[in-house]
Design a protein around this motif. Sequence first.
Motif, PDB file in Angstrom:
ATOM      1  N   TYR A 251      -1.739  -7.208 -10.676  1.00  0.00           N
ATOM      2  CA  TYR A 251      -1.886  -6.044  -9.810  1.00  0.00           C
ATOM      3  C   TYR A 251      -0.545  -5.590  -9.258  1.00  0.00           C
ATOM      4  CZ  TYR A 251      -6.929  -5.539  -9.632  1.00  0.00           C
ATOM      5  OH  TYR A 251      -8.236  -5.285  -9.941  1.00  0.00           O
TER       6      TYR A 251
ATOM      7  N   ARG B 268     -11.080  -2.318  -1.455  1.00  0.00           N
ATOM      8  CA  ARG B 268     -12.081  -2.662  -2.467  1.00  0.00           C
ATOM      9  C   ARG B 268     -11.693  -3.943  -3.209  1.00  0.00           C
ATOM     10  NH1 ARG B 268     -11.626  -1.711  -7.622  1.00  0.00           N
ATOM     11  NH2 ARG B 268     -10.080  -0.062  -7.344  1.00  0.00           N
TER      12      ARG B 268
ATOM     13  N   ARG C 229      -8.132   2.741   0.136  1.00  0.00           N
ATOM     14  CA  ARG C 229      -9.454   2.449  -0.446  1.00  0.00           C
ATOM     15  C   ARG C 229      -9.355   1.373  -1.528  1.00  0.00           C
ATOM     16  NH1 ARG C 229      -9.787   7.981  -0.807  1.00  0.00           N
ATOM     17  NH2 ARG C 229      -9.535   7.838  -3.071  1.00  0.00           N
ATOM     18  N   ASP C 230      -8.364   1.501  -2.421  1.00  0.00           N
ATOM     19  CA  ASP C 230      -8.222   0.552  -3.524  1.00  0.00           C
ATOM     20  C   ASP C 230      -7.955  -0.860  -3.019  1.00  0.00           C
ATOM     21  OD1 ASP C 230      -8.665   2.628  -5.279  1.00  0.00           O
ATOM     22  OD2 ASP C 230      -6.618   2.673  -6.081  1.00  0.00           O
ATOM     23  N   TYR C 231      -7.044  -0.996  -2.072  1.00  0.00           N
ATOM     24  CA  TYR C 231      -6.740  -2.327  -1.540  1.00  0.00           C
ATOM     25  C   TYR C 231      -7.944  -2.915  -0.816  1.00  0.00           C
ATOM     26  CZ  TYR C 231      -1.855  -2.824  -2.824  1.00  0.00           C
ATOM     27  OH  TYR C 231      -0.699  -3.005  -3.529  1.00  0.00           O
TER      28      TYR C 231
ATOM     29  N   GLU D 104       0.833  -1.204   0.000  1.00  0.00           N
ATOM     30  CA  GLU D 104       0.000   0.000   0.000  1.00  0.00           C
ATOM     31  C   GLU D 104       0.866   1.251   0.000  1.00  0.00           C
ATOM     32  OE1 GLU D 104      -3.461   0.706   2.490  1.00  0.00           O
ATOM     33  OE2 GLU D 104      -3.780  -1.470   2.558  1.00  0.00           O
TER      34      GLU D 104
ATOM     35  N   LYS E 122      -6.126   6.904  -1.203  1.00  0.00           N
ATOM     36  CA  LYS E 122      -6.520   6.151  -2.406  1.00  0.00           C
ATOM     37  C   LYS E 122      -6.019   4.711  -2.310  1.00  0.00           C
ATOM     38  CE  LYS E 122      -5.719   5.882  -7.434  1.00  0.00           C
ATOM     39  NZ  LYS E 122      -6.832   4.999  -7.627  1.00  0.00           N
TER      40      LYS E 122
END
Length: 162
Positions: free
Chosen positions: A92, A50, A46-48, A22, A43
């Motif tokens: 990813y 999600r 939040r991205d991880y 992260e 961000k």
Amino acid sequence: MTEIRLEVMTQVQYEQYRESAEKGYAKQVTESGDMSSEEAAEKASRDYARILPHGMQTDDQHFFQAYVGDDAVGMIWYSITPGAAGSKAWIYDFEVGEHFQRRGYGRAIMRAGEEFCRSRGVASIGLNVFGGNDGARALYEQEGYEITALQMRKHLGGPESR
């Protein structure tokens, strides 16, 4: 070609990876000029959250540690999803340890990952590379990856300029 062995990450390896990943992602977003370090950290979090609501047990997520003999030389994370033209994989994250870079391990990890994907019936693999990462981009192009989208920006100055 370097002989690479991919092993599914253990929970401990995943937790160590996740902690640094992260931060690394936020750093890349900041360095790309898209947002401040504080915004990039939010961000990344939040991205991880999600993408991995259940951590490494999230469906269709595959985390591997790469080894040469007993040495952990890198890692790769694939997401595999079904598609109309066959399953698709998305890389990813992909890392080669600092002491192992520029020695063929990155190429070997990618090829071992491709074999894993082929064994799962994957028709294509995609990934994102940040603009300033010329070494990674060169490796991906040498391995046959093609540009499917390209974002560009021009700084005009002023208070919003980074």
